[in-house]
Motif scaffolding. Structure first.
Motif, PDB file in Angstrom:
ATOM      1  N   LEU A  95       0.951  -1.317   0.186  1.00 62.26           N
ATOM      2  CA  LEU A  95       0.063   0.118  -0.020  1.00 62.26           C
ATOM      3  C   LEU A  95       0.937   1.425   0.133  1.00 62.26           C
ATOM      4  O   LEU A  95       1.756   1.519   0.909  1.00 62.26           O
ATOM      5  N   LEU A  96       0.649   2.292  -1.046  1.00 62.38           N
ATOM      6  CA  LEU A  96       1.532   3.219  -1.154  1.00 62.38           C
ATOM      7  C   LEU A  96       0.896   4.424  -0.789  1.00 62.38           C
ATOM      8  O   LEU A  96      -0.328   4.676  -0.786  1.00 62.38           O
ATOM      9  N   GLU A  97       1.687   5.221  -0.117  1.00 60.70           N
ATOM     10  CA  GLU A  97       1.211   6.747   0.084  1.00 60.70           C
ATOM     11  C   GLU A  97       1.503   7.548  -0.914  1.00 60.70           C
ATOM     12  O   GLU A  97       2.487   7.209  -1.849  1.00 60.70           O
ATOM     13  N   ALA A  98       0.800   8.751  -0.914  1.00 58.61           N
ATOM     14  CA  ALA A  98       0.911   9.791  -2.135  1.00 58.61           C
ATOM     15  C   ALA A  98       2.361   9.885  -2.438  1.00 58.61           C
ATOM     16  O   ALA A  98       2.688   9.826  -3.625  1.00 58.61           O
ATOM     17  N   GLU A  99       3.382  10.041  -1.504  1.00 64.53           N
ATOM     18  CA  GLU A  99       4.572  10.635  -1.854  1.00 64.53           C
ATOM     19  C   GLU A  99       5.466   9.217  -2.331  1.00 64.53           C
ATOM     20  O   GLU A  99       6.550   9.422  -2.873  1.00 64.53           O
ATOM     21  N   GLN A 100       5.093   7.945  -2.071  1.00 66.33           N
ATOM     22  CA  GLN A 100       5.605   6.913  -2.628  1.00 66.33           C
ATOM     23  C   GLN A 100       5.400   6.465  -3.848  1.00 66.33           C
ATOM     24  O   GLN A 100       6.226   5.714  -4.505  1.00 66.33           O
ATOM     25  N   TRP A 101       4.384   7.199  -4.374  1.00 67.40           N
ATOM     26  CA  TRP A 101       3.982   7.074  -5.817  1.00 67.40           C
ATOM     27  C   TRP A 101       4.750   7.971  -6.822  1.00 67.40           C
ATOM     28  O   TRP A 101       4.436   8.897  -6.846  1.00 67.40           O
ATOM     29  N   ASN A 102       5.808   7.504  -7.227  1.00 65.64           N
ATOM     30  CA  ASN A 102       6.474   8.509  -8.142  1.00 65.64           C
ATOM     31  C   ASN A 102       7.320   7.695  -9.237  1.00 65.64           C
ATOM     32  O   ASN A 102       7.237   6.542  -9.498  1.00 65.64           O
ATOM     33  N   ASP A 103       8.027   8.462 -10.040  1.00 70.61           N
ATOM     34  CA  ASP A 103       8.810   7.895 -11.255  1.00 70.61           C
ATOM     35  C   ASP A 103       9.689   6.883 -10.607  1.00 70.61           C
ATOM     36  O   ASP A 103      10.041   6.052 -11.658  1.00 70.61           O
ATOM     37  N   GLY A 104      10.470   6.927  -9.675  1.00 65.07           N
ATOM     38  CA  GLY A 104      11.306   6.021  -9.183  1.00 65.07           C
ATOM     39  C   GLY A 104      10.694   4.575  -9.139  1.00 65.07           C
ATOM     40  O   GLY A 104      11.267   3.714  -9.311  1.00 65.07           O
ATOM     41  N   LEU A 105       9.666   4.736  -8.478  1.00 65.49           N
ATOM     42  CA  LEU A 105       8.901   3.375  -8.120  1.00 65.49           C
ATOM     43  C   LEU A 105       8.329   2.727  -9.536  1.00 65.49           C
ATOM     44  O   LEU A 105       8.468   1.496  -9.803  1.00 65.49           O
ATOM     45  N   LEU A 106       7.941   3.676 -10.457  1.00 64.81           N
ATOM     46  CA  LEU A 106       7.577   2.973 -11.666  1.00 64.81           C
ATOM     47  C   LEU A 106       8.617   2.545 -12.473  1.00 64.81           C
ATOM     48  O   LEU A 106       8.508   1.331 -13.214  1.00 64.81           O
ATOM     49  N   ALA A 107       9.762   3.036 -12.704  1.00 64.96           N
ATOM     50  CA  ALA A 107      11.102   2.609 -13.105  1.00 64.96           C
ATOM     51  C   ALA A 107      11.447   1.039 -12.431  1.00 64.96           C
ATOM     52  O   ALA A 107      11.718   0.338 -13.141  1.00 64.96           O
ATOM     53  N   THR A 108      11.282   0.976 -11.009  1.00 62.74           N
ATOM     54  CA  THR A 108      11.596  -0.224 -10.396  1.00 62.74           C
ATOM     55  C   THR A 108      10.770  -1.129 -10.898  1.00 62.74           C
ATOM     56  O   THR A 108      11.203  -2.328 -11.318  1.00 62.74           O
ATOM     57  N   ILE A 109       9.504  -1.008 -11.222  1.00 60.71           N
ATOM     58  CA  ILE A 109       8.621  -1.986 -11.745  1.00 60.71           C
ATOM     59  C   ILE A 109       8.738  -2.412 -13.147  1.00 60.71           C
ATOM     60  O   ILE A 109       8.720  -3.553 -13.367  1.00 60.71           O
ATOM     61  N   ARG A 110       9.030  -1.517 -14.028  1.00 64.93           N
ATOM     62  CA  ARG A 110       9.505  -1.695 -15.352  1.00 64.93           C
ATOM     63  C   ARG A 110      10.777  -2.697 -15.346  1.00 64.93           C
ATOM     64  O   ARG A 110      10.949  -3.571 -16.049  1.00 64.93           O
ATOM     65  N   GLU A 111      11.783  -2.164 -14.628  1.00 64.20           N
ATOM     66  CA  GLU A 111      12.926  -2.848 -14.250  1.00 64.20           C
ATOM     67  C   GLU A 111      12.582  -4.567 -13.932  1.00 64.20           C
ATOM     68  O   GLU A 111      13.377  -5.487 -14.555  1.00 64.20           O
ATOM     69  N   ARG A 112      11.664  -4.654 -12.984  1.00 67.17           N
ATOM     70  CA  ARG A 112      11.354  -5.959 -12.334  1.00 67.17           C
ATOM     71  C   ARG A 112      10.881  -6.923 -13.479  1.00 67.17           C
ATOM     72  O   ARG A 112      11.298  -8.021 -13.904  1.00 67.17           O
ATOM     73  N   VAL A 113       9.871  -6.415 -14.536  1.00 63.82           N
ATOM     74  CA  VAL A 113       9.086  -6.972 -15.473  1.00 63.82           C
ATOM     75  C   VAL A 113       9.917  -7.410 -16.483  1.00 63.82           C
ATOM     76  O   VAL A 113       9.927  -8.567 -17.026  1.00 63.82           O
TER      77      VAL A 113
END
Length: 358
Positions: A95-113
């Motif tokens: 569960l993400l807080e508003a400040e945790q939802w950012n481009d860095g997290l999305l980049a991590t998800i992309r790298e993971r897949v």
């Protein structure tokens, strides 16, 4: 005019010319008829527009039904299985807080897949296992859940709601050929009349996070407007004479008719992510003949036609500007008899309206 009659049709000598009188009466009747026909043409034009709109809405319902039965239903069922498989395989839901939802997290998800896809492409033993990337979490932020799907895909599940109760769930799948290339929408279950491709062109190539957030707001606002209309039809359907809306519910019009006074409500929304209207017009149209005016028709013939003079209901417009549609509707109906009495105190409008509500 012959030499034996004057301009009024009276014969010289005091007697009226009956033929001249008949011609004058016919001229007056033609002028009045032209004015009435002009008013009838207006009514027929409005009725034709409403009939065309009804046919368009019916065609839309038929098209939506066919699509749901055929290709869209197949896509929905396939994506539902993909997302369910990802949910079963996930290690945890974060569960993400508003400040945790950012481009860095999305980049991590992309790298993971992409790492997972590369590892499977090379075989289970072709790459050393990294415990961090072997995990399969999902990420929840607001009404969105992000999943790492098979085949280097990122899946977004949008969970809409109304008045605290869940409504439809929509899916959107993003993919890129490599970590460095831009994401594209490859499949989705979003209604065809919502501008998903326009949002992709405007946001996805430059800001994927903004695209994901915008689509979530787009879907939630659409469902909210639609459910507001559904609720007033369910609660007050016996009071509503006519109701029209666009496919996206960003244009809504309905009529409240109390026999002696017709109230028309017209709502326009500034954009598709709005849940409150930006342009509002509420008019009370008297049907009683004592509140009609005689005006000259547009053909300039001098004929006069009865026209109703509407009164603008500012209190109703204020309510619609600040409240949801069902709440505003209740406020309008509650105060309508008093307001109509002030506006049309010399007619029987209020008594008729109150008797209908009982």
């Amino acid at each position: 005019m012959d030499s034996d009659t004057d301009e009024s049709g009276r014969r010289k000598g005091g007697r009226r010319n009956p033929f001249k009188q008949l011609e004058q009466l016919r001229a007056r009747a033609d002028a009045v008829t032209d004015g009435i026909n002009f008013a009838r043409e207006d009514d027929r034009s409005l009725e034709a527009s409403r009939e065309r709109l009804s046919k368009v809405l019916k065609r839309y319902e038929d098209l939506k039904d066919r699509l749901s039965r055929d290709s869209d239903k197949m896509i929905y069922e396939r994506l539902l299985k993909d997302f369910e498989a990802a949910r079963v395989a996930q290690s945890e839901e974060i569960l993400l807080e508003a400040e945790q939802w950012n481009d860095g997290l999305l980049a991590t998800i992309r790298e993971r897949v992409h790492m997972e896809a590369d590892r499977k492409a090379m075989g289970q033993t072709g790459m050393p296992l990294d415990p961090h990337f072997n995990e399969k979490p999902s990420y929840r932020i607001g009404n969105k859940v992000l999943f790492c799907l098979e085949g280097s895909r990122i899946g977004i599940q949008y969970e809409t709601s109304f008045a605290g109760e869940p409504c439809e769930t929509f899916h959107c799948v993003l993919e890129s050929k490599s970590f460095l290339e831009k994401l594209t929408v490859i499949e989705h279950t979003i209604p065809f009349f919502l501008p998903i491709r326009e949002a992709e062109n405007d946001f996805l190539s430059s800001n994927a996070m903004k695209f994901i957030d915008y689509v979530g707001a787009l879907l939630q606002s659409y469902v909210d407007r639609r459910e507001q209309v559904r609720l007033i039809k369910e609660l007050y359907g016996n009071q509503i004479g006519e109701l029209f809306h666009s496919l996206t519910y960003n244009l809504i019009e309905f009529v409240l008719d109390d026999f002696d006074c017709k109230v028309t409500v017209s709502l326009r929304y500034a954009d598709l992510v709005s849940v409150l209207p930006s342009r509002i017009r509420v008019l009370a149209w008297p049907i009683h003949p004592s509140k009609k005016a005689l005006i000259t028709d547009k053909k300039g013939s001098g004929a006069t036609v009865a026209k109703s003079i509407p009164s603008r209901l500012s209190y109703a417009e204020d309510a619609l500007r600040t409240m949801s549609l069902p709440e505003a509707y209740a406020e309008i109906v509650l105060n309508l008899p008093r307001v109509l009495e002030q506006i049309f105190s010399h007619t029987g409008h209020v008594a008729t309206f109150q008797s209908q509500q009982r």
